[in-house]
Write a protein that holds these residues in place. Structure first.
Motif, PDB file in Angstrom:
ATOM      1  N   THR A  63       0.692   1.591  10.823  1.00  0.00           N
ATOM      2  CA  THR A  63       0.488   1.721   9.382  1.00  0.00           C
ATOM      3  C   THR A  63       1.412   2.753   8.754  1.00  0.00           C
ATOM      4  O   THR A  63       1.596   2.761   7.544  1.00  0.00           O
ATOM      5  CB  THR A  63      -0.961   2.131   9.066  1.00  0.00           C
ATOM      6  N   HIS A  64       1.969   3.616   9.561  1.00  0.00           N
ATOM      7  CA  HIS A  64       2.964   4.564   9.078  1.00  0.00           C
ATOM      8  C   HIS A  64       3.942   4.837  10.210  1.00  0.00           C
ATOM      9  O   HIS A  64       3.647   4.608  11.382  1.00  0.00           O
ATOM     10  CB  HIS A  64       2.328   5.863   8.581  1.00  0.00           C
TER      11      HIS A  64
ATOM     12  N   ASN B 249      -6.663   3.828  11.942  1.00  0.00           N
ATOM     13  CA  ASN B 249      -6.750   5.018  11.105  1.00  0.00           C
ATOM     14  C   ASN B 249      -7.370   4.656   9.760  1.00  0.00           C
ATOM     15  O   ASN B 249      -7.792   3.508   9.549  1.00  0.00           O
ATOM     16  CB  ASN B 249      -5.356   5.640  10.924  1.00  0.00           C
TER      17      ASN B 249
ATOM     18  N   ARG C  39       1.875   0.652  -0.433  1.00  0.00           N
ATOM     19  CA  ARG C  39       2.694   1.108   0.694  1.00  0.00           C
ATOM     20  C   ARG C  39       3.831   0.139   0.965  1.00  0.00           C
ATOM     21  O   ARG C  39       4.915   0.544   1.398  1.00  0.00           O
ATOM     22  CB  ARG C  39       1.845   1.326   1.941  1.00  0.00           C
TER      23      ARG C  39
ATOM     24  N   HIS D 115      -6.045   4.151   6.917  1.00  0.00           N
ATOM     25  CA  HIS D 115      -5.322   3.112   6.176  1.00  0.00           C
ATOM     26  C   HIS D 115      -5.671   1.722   6.702  1.00  0.00           C
ATOM     27  O   HIS D 115      -5.929   0.806   5.920  1.00  0.00           O
ATOM     28  CB  HIS D 115      -3.817   3.352   6.275  1.00  0.00           C
ATOM     29  N   SER D 116      -5.697   1.568   8.039  1.00  0.00           N
ATOM     30  CA  SER D 116      -6.048   0.259   8.598  1.00  0.00           C
ATOM     31  C   SER D 116      -7.513  -0.070   8.345  1.00  0.00           C
ATOM     32  O   SER D 116      -7.879  -1.241   8.212  1.00  0.00           O
ATOM     33  CB  SER D 116      -5.739   0.205  10.099  1.00  0.00           C
TER      34      SER D 116
ATOM     35  N   TYR E 188       5.591   1.498   6.467  1.00  0.00           N
ATOM     36  CA  TYR E 188       5.196   0.632   7.578  1.00  0.00           C
ATOM     37  C   TYR E 188       6.294   0.614   8.635  1.00  0.00           C
ATOM     38  O   TYR E 188       7.486   0.679   8.317  1.00  0.00           O
ATOM     39  CB  TYR E 188       4.916  -0.782   7.081  1.00  0.00           C
TER      40      TYR E 188
ATOM     41  N   SER F  52      -1.129  -2.714   2.233  1.00  0.00           N
ATOM     42  CA  SER F  52      -1.454  -2.472   0.833  1.00  0.00           C
ATOM     43  C   SER F  52      -0.191  -2.687   0.003  1.00  0.00           C
ATOM     44  O   SER F  52       0.914  -2.353   0.456  1.00  0.00           O
ATOM     45  CB  SER F  52      -1.961  -1.041   0.631  1.00  0.00           C
TER      46      SER F  52
ATOM     47  N   GLU G 198      -8.990   0.639   5.630  1.00  0.00           N
ATOM     48  CA  GLU G 198      -9.022   0.203   4.223  1.00  0.00           C
ATOM     49  C   GLU G 198      -8.428  -1.182   4.035  1.00  0.00           C
ATOM     50  O   GLU G 198      -8.982  -2.020   3.311  1.00  0.00           O
ATOM     51  CB  GLU G 198      -8.254   1.215   3.367  1.00  0.00           C
ATOM     52  N   THR G 199      -7.295  -1.453   4.687  1.00  0.00           N
ATOM     53  CA  THR G 199      -6.601  -2.729   4.483  1.00  0.00           C
ATOM     54  C   THR G 199      -7.078  -3.821   5.422  1.00  0.00           C
ATOM     55  O   THR G 199      -6.930  -5.012   5.121  1.00  0.00           O
ATOM     56  CB  THR G 199      -5.085  -2.565   4.697  1.00  0.00           C
TER      57      THR G 199
ATOM     58  N   GLU H  80       5.609  11.636   8.093  1.00  0.00           N
ATOM     59  CA  GLU H  80       4.426  11.164   7.352  1.00  0.00           C
ATOM     60  C   GLU H  80       3.631  12.316   6.740  1.00  0.00           C
ATOM     61  O   GLU H  80       2.998  12.145   5.694  1.00  0.00           O
ATOM     62  CB  GLU H  80       3.551  10.349   8.318  1.00  0.00           C
TER      63      GLU H  80
END
Length: 340
Positions: free
Chosen positions: A118-119, A293, A308, A295-296, A225, A305, A298-299, A218
């Motif tokens: 995710t990052h 994490n 991002r 972010h994952s 990504y 997203s 959430e998405t 980050e």
């Protein structure tokens, strides 16, 4: 994107019905249905960061999803996407930035079908004994670099976010194989590495009486990504059911490796004996933080997203001086990611 995903799901419902009927018929016939042979190429050498793939291969996770997998090492994301576009294998692991550039600049018929990291793990390694604690402390310091290294390409954006003057950085061209030794010897002040490689690089530093400090890109807001699962436009259009099963197997492999790291690394090191067990465990633990994490959560695992995605494209476009008017959504299709 949501409409396209709905249409894709509707088509897959019919495909699944056909597949279910075939499976039922096979249950009454002698022998089992043949597995689909699938060739996956990763992005780099099979270190512990790839334990989920190789471990799941031995564990039978791909086979459970009707796939006879073969996995080969990669030679960088650029090499992986080029070979994929030329039909050398079916699926690949490649940095999303490389996919964007290949699609925008060269029109390669490839797409990311699921996010992995995710990052980005882009970071600089410094020695704790150097006194360097953040990016601002790098002004006037020597950073090792190899030709075309994306760390240098992205650094102006990182410096902007960190409040660092990039004109005061001294970049030293260095061979990649000597980068870590030169850092540990104090001949470089910083060196570009992926943070997931910290464990075994720090092990070497500790053997020399030093300790490495990581400065992740980050942490100053440079979240783009990175590693992703890729395939061709043709594969998506002609074999969507296989793509969906491959994705389901791969994300199951990630979940399994997170929950069973020792088993994953044991199986991985059996296939790749040059990887030490502790190095595998250290790398796998680091990798999990990029897959699982907030972010994952959430998405949804494997998805993205729009915000991002836009930031990633802006960073890649600037770093690689891409002037093409391009919609980054053209470089990915996550409609077949499981659970969506």
């Amino acid at each position: 994107m949501h409409i396209a995903k709905s249409h894709r799901r509707l088509a897959l419902t019919s495909l699944r019905s056909v597949a279910a009927g075939a499976a039922l018929a096979a249950s009454f016939a002698p022998g089992a249905l043949a597995l689909d042979e699938v060739h996956l190429q990763t992005d780099w050498i099979p270190s512990g960061e790839h334990a989920a793939y190789y471990g799941a291969w031995s564990k039978g996770i791909f086979e459970k999803h009707g796939i006879d997998i073969t996995i080969t090492r990669g030679y960088g994301s650029g090499d992986t996407v080029t070979k994929l576009a030329n039909g050398a294998f079916d699926f690949g692991v490649a940095d999303f930035g490389a996919v964007l550039a290949a699609r925008a600049k060269l029109g390669m018929p490839i797409k990311t079908i699921g996010m992995i990291y995710t990052h980005s793990p882009h970071s600089l390694f410094v020695l704790e004994s150097s006194g360097i604690e953040d990016f601002q402390d790098l002004e006037g310091k020597r950073i090792g670099i190899t030709p075309g290294n994306s760390h240098k390409l992205y650094f102006p954006k990182v410096a902007e976010k960190a409040g660092t003057d990039p004109s005061k950085i001294v970049w030293v061209n260095t061979d990649g194989a000597t980068m870590a030794p030169l850092l540990i010897q104090g001949k470089l002040d910083a060196a570009p590495f992926y943070s997931i490689h910290y464990y075994y690089q720090n092990k070497a530093a500790e053997a020399a009486g030093e300790k490495i400090r990581v400065l992740p890109f980050e942490k100053v807001g440079f979240a783009i990504y990175a590693a992703s699962l890729v395939t061709t436009d043709e594969m998506i259009e002609e074999k969507p059911e296989l793509v969906e099963r491959f994705l389901a197997a791969t994300y199951e492999a990630f979940e399994w490796a997170r929950e069973n790291p020792e088993e994953a690394c044991t199986l991985h090191t059996e296939r790749v004996p040059e990887v030490a067990m502790d190095d595998c465990m250290g790398s796998l633990a680091a990798v999990n933080g990029f897959i699982f994490n907030a972010h994952s959560d959430e998405t949804g695992l494997g998805n993205f997203s729009p915000e991002r995605l836009a930031f990633t494209w802006a960073a890649v476009k600037e770093a690689q001086a891409i002037e093409t008017d391009f919609d980054p959504a053209e470089a990915l299709d996550t409609s077949l990611v499981p659970g969506e």
